[in-house]
Structure formats: C-alpha cells, structure tokens
Design an enzyme around this catalytic site. Sequence first.
Site, mmCIF file in Angstrom:
data_model
loop_
_atom_site.group_PDB
_atom_site.id
_atom_site.type_symbol
_atom_site.label_atom_id
_atom_site.label_comp_id
_atom_site.label_asym_id
_atom_site.label_seq_id
_atom_site.Cartn_x
_atom_site.Cartn_y
_atom_site.Cartn_z
ATOM 1 N N HIS A 211 0.818 -1.209 0.000
ATOM 2 C CA HIS A 211 0.000 0.000 0.000
ATOM 3 C C HIS A 211 0.856 1.265 0.000
ATOM 4 C CE1 HIS A 211 -3.216 2.669 1.925
ATOM 5 N NE2 HIS A 211 -3.834 2.157 0.889
ATOM 6 N N LYS A 213 3.255 4.410 -1.174
ATOM 7 C CA LYS A 213 3.386 5.345 -2.292
ATOM 8 C C LYS A 213 4.744 6.023 -2.142
ATOM 9 C CE LYS A 213 -1.232 4.966 -1.590
ATOM 10 N NZ LYS A 213 -1.849 4.347 -0.406
ATOM 11 N N ASP A 218 16.286 10.317 -9.170
ATOM 12 C CA ASP A 218 17.743 10.477 -9.059
ATOM 13 C C ASP A 218 18.266 10.314 -7.641
ATOM 14 O OD1 ASP A 218 18.136 10.840 -11.750
ATOM 15 O OD2 ASP A 218 18.199 13.027 -11.661
ATOM 16 N N HIS A 382 -8.814 11.412 1.768
ATOM 17 C CA HIS A 382 -7.998 10.196 1.734
ATOM 18 C C HIS A 382 -6.639 10.417 2.381
ATOM 19 C CE1 HIS A 382 -5.696 6.923 -0.444
ATOM 20 N NE2 HIS A 382 -6.742 6.274 0.016
ATOM 21 N N LYS A 384 -3.713 10.911 5.137
ATOM 22 C CA LYS A 384 -3.461 10.253 6.418
ATOM 23 C C LYS A 384 -2.366 11.046 7.145
ATOM 24 C CE LYS A 384 -4.032 6.730 3.138
ATOM 25 N NZ LYS A 384 -5.405 6.428 3.221
ATOM 26 N N ASP A 389 0.950 16.706 20.194
ATOM 27 C CA ASP A 389 1.546 17.863 20.856
ATOM 28 C C ASP A 389 2.294 18.703 19.815
ATOM 29 O OD1 ASP A 389 0.468 16.884 23.195
ATOM 30 O OD2 ASP A 389 2.289 15.863 23.824
#
Length: 464
Positions: A211, A213, A218, A382, A384, A389
Amino acid sequence: MLPTPGEAYYIAEWVIRLIMLAIVPLRRSPTAAASWLLLIFFLPVPGLILFLAIGSPRFPRWRAARFERLRPFFAIVTAKLQQAAPTDTSDITELAERLGYLPAVGGNHIELLTDYDGMIDGLVADIDGARDHVRILAYIFADDATGRTVITALGRAVRRGVTCHVLIDPVGSYRWIRNTLRLLEAEGVHVRAALPFRLLRGRTRRDMRNHRKLFIVDGRVGYSGSQNIVARDFRPGVTNRELVVRVTGPLVAAMSAVFVADWFLETETMLADMVDIPESRGPSALQVLPSGADYPKGGFSTLLTWQIGQAESEIVLVTPYLIPDEGLLGALRTAVLRGVDVRIIVSAVADQWLVRLAQESFYTELLARGIHIHRYRDFLLHAKSVRIDRRLGIVGSSNVDIRSFQLNEEVSLLLFDQHALDELQTIQRDYINGSDEVSLEAWRERGRLRKLAENVARLVSPLL
C-alpha cells in the site's frame, strides 16, 4: 453403508469446523480469529477456501528468508546516513529505527502538498529533469489520463538514458493493471507487480498488499504520502483530497532504501546505486518508518499507540478508514482521562460502505469518552496524518485500521521540526473548518437498522 452425498457434505462441514477451530486461533489475532471462525461456522466450505487463500497474516518462509538477506544493506545505509547527516536522537527516533531499521536524519527540505493535480505536475517535472534513475512504487497506477501523463514522462526519461523502475500493487490497480503494465513496458520501463498472487509455487498471501506510495527521482527528490497515480475523481461521484510530502536532502536515501528492498523482495535484484546520500538541502530532521509483515515488530501501530500514551495536550488523527484495535482504543481513552484534547478527522464521503459501517460502529464509544469526531464534507479525505503535541507529526500511507496495522506494507514519514509541525497543524485545521463535528446526542438518534448494520460490519471488520 456409505453415506449419501448430502450426508457426506454435512460430515465434511463439521470436520472443517472442528479442524479450523484448532488452527485459526494459532494463525490470527483473537479478534481476527473470531471473525474467521464466525464465517467458517456459517459457511464451512467457502470459508475454508477463503482462509486458505488469504487467511494467513504472514508471508511465506522464502520471503522472510529473502528479507533477512537485506539486513546488511539496511546497516550500510544507516551507517552512511548517520555519518552524512546526523541529527539529535530521542526516544521516538530510537524506537522508530528499531522498528523500521532506518535512522532519523537532518539536512532536509520538505514541502507538504495538498494540490492533487499540482502534485502530479510536480512529479512529471521532476521526472523530466531526471538524469540517472526514477523509481515509483504505487498502490494504484491507472492507465487513465493522469496515469498516461506519468507514463509518457517515464518514456521520455528512458529515451534520455534514464533507468526507470516501477512497482505496482495488482489488487489496488486491478482495474488498470494489464494495460498499465503493457504501456510501461512499451516505454522501456522495468516494471513488476508487487505481491503477485500465485496459487501454488512461491505464492504470496493475496490479503497482504503493498500500500506504499514512493516516488523517487535520481535519489535526490522523494515523494511520499497518500496519493496514488490516478485521476482524483476516478470513482464516480467521489473526489479525493490527499496529502503528500516532497523531500529533498539526505532522507531521500532512506526512502530509496525502502524501494530497493521492495524491488529485491520481488526480483532478488539489488539496484546498483542503492546507498548514494544526497547533500543537505534544509533544516528539517525526518525519519522514514516502513511497516508491514516484512517488519514484524508492529511498526506504525506500535509507534502510534505508544506516542498517544505519551501525549500531554493534543492529538489529531486524520484517516479515511478508522477501525482501531483494543490497544489504540485504550490509549485514546486514557489520553482523554489525562486531559488531552483528542480529535479524529474522518471523511463524510465514503468509497467503501462496509468499511464505513464498521468505522461508525466505534463512534458512540469514542464520543462518550470525550473524543471529538469531525466528518469532512464534500470530498473523500484520503489523506493520512497524525500530530501529537508539538513534537511529532506523521504523514504517510497508513490508515488507522487493522488492515494497515497488520496486513499492508506501509510507509510513514516522521516530522520533528516546528516549521513542519506548524504547517501540518494549519492543514489539519483547514480540514476541521471543512468538517461537521459529530454530536453524541444526535448520533444516538440514528435508526436501529443502521445500528444493526454497523454491528454486523464490525464483526467482520478484521477481514476487511
């Protein structure tokens, strides 16, 4: 006298039930085991077939052995990072390094990107500037207009002599996978399916998905977050809002290490320039935390639950999918009792109705404990992120649910400097301003059929 076919089937069902009663609790957590046994007791034969296909939360032995061969690689990357870009350590960074094998490093410049199409444009511009290599790991890589824009840029890079590698999860990309692979191969890109499903020899468990990404150019520019390579409105009537971190600086070497490891796990091939450390680009100290079954110490969930337990004033969780385990629920409840302001931002727009029902089954309990729940309007939020603190921010691919905690391969970026935390706070406040807060009294007024559907969905939530 031989039993009739009907009697034989009846006997077989009870044999399956009794055998699986002994096997399932040994292979799954108590919560997941209860859901699997419920399915198997009601539908023994289909339940057995499904369990054999996706029931184990562990990779096959060959993959675990292959990952062990990566330990020296991680040690080399860690040593070079610590020499090139040392930063002050803390109890957070030390635990994260034990969990994910990669250290915190300084000298980075980061940008928090919320413009969906702007992120794609920026990625294409970086690919067009590539001189040596491009590495892309995506859960969804579509062959739509957005995906073809990236594919075309990769093709231009290949023709300039740039080496391009792409890993795609075939379940996340199931609608497009065949044509996407064909288009990438036609452009000269080295491409593989991550965690491909094989029925027999060398198979991986299909319930476990990559899952992550990660987009790396380079070894100098890295992107990570929640956004896939697909149009933001690829689901009819649903438009995604995402959050991605663009990084330049030494941390990109750690991001590259995660990709190199995943490529090796799929191909047994190590990429040549695997430990090149970029020069410093800014003041930010960051850390990469990979998690999943390849990293069996709990990763993201362990760090998150522990840090919620350490919070003193404020916790903000942003997740489209909220199905917490008992450890996280207990930490949230205790935080409120200590006087911590706890806010959870979820999406009012849903793309998975069973998951949404399971999620909403927790709302009454959370609200009654004094936890604030905000439902983001108009878009599928979508993104996350976590902020605890003024000392820790997390942006990545992991949801706050059992699937991300136990089954998916995920990656998170840990943010420590105040400028990054302030920017994340501004983004999260924008989410709250675009949300409706859920009232406990109003929530209790929903219908009985809705409550029943939520509770049924919660029973099967460990399987989602």
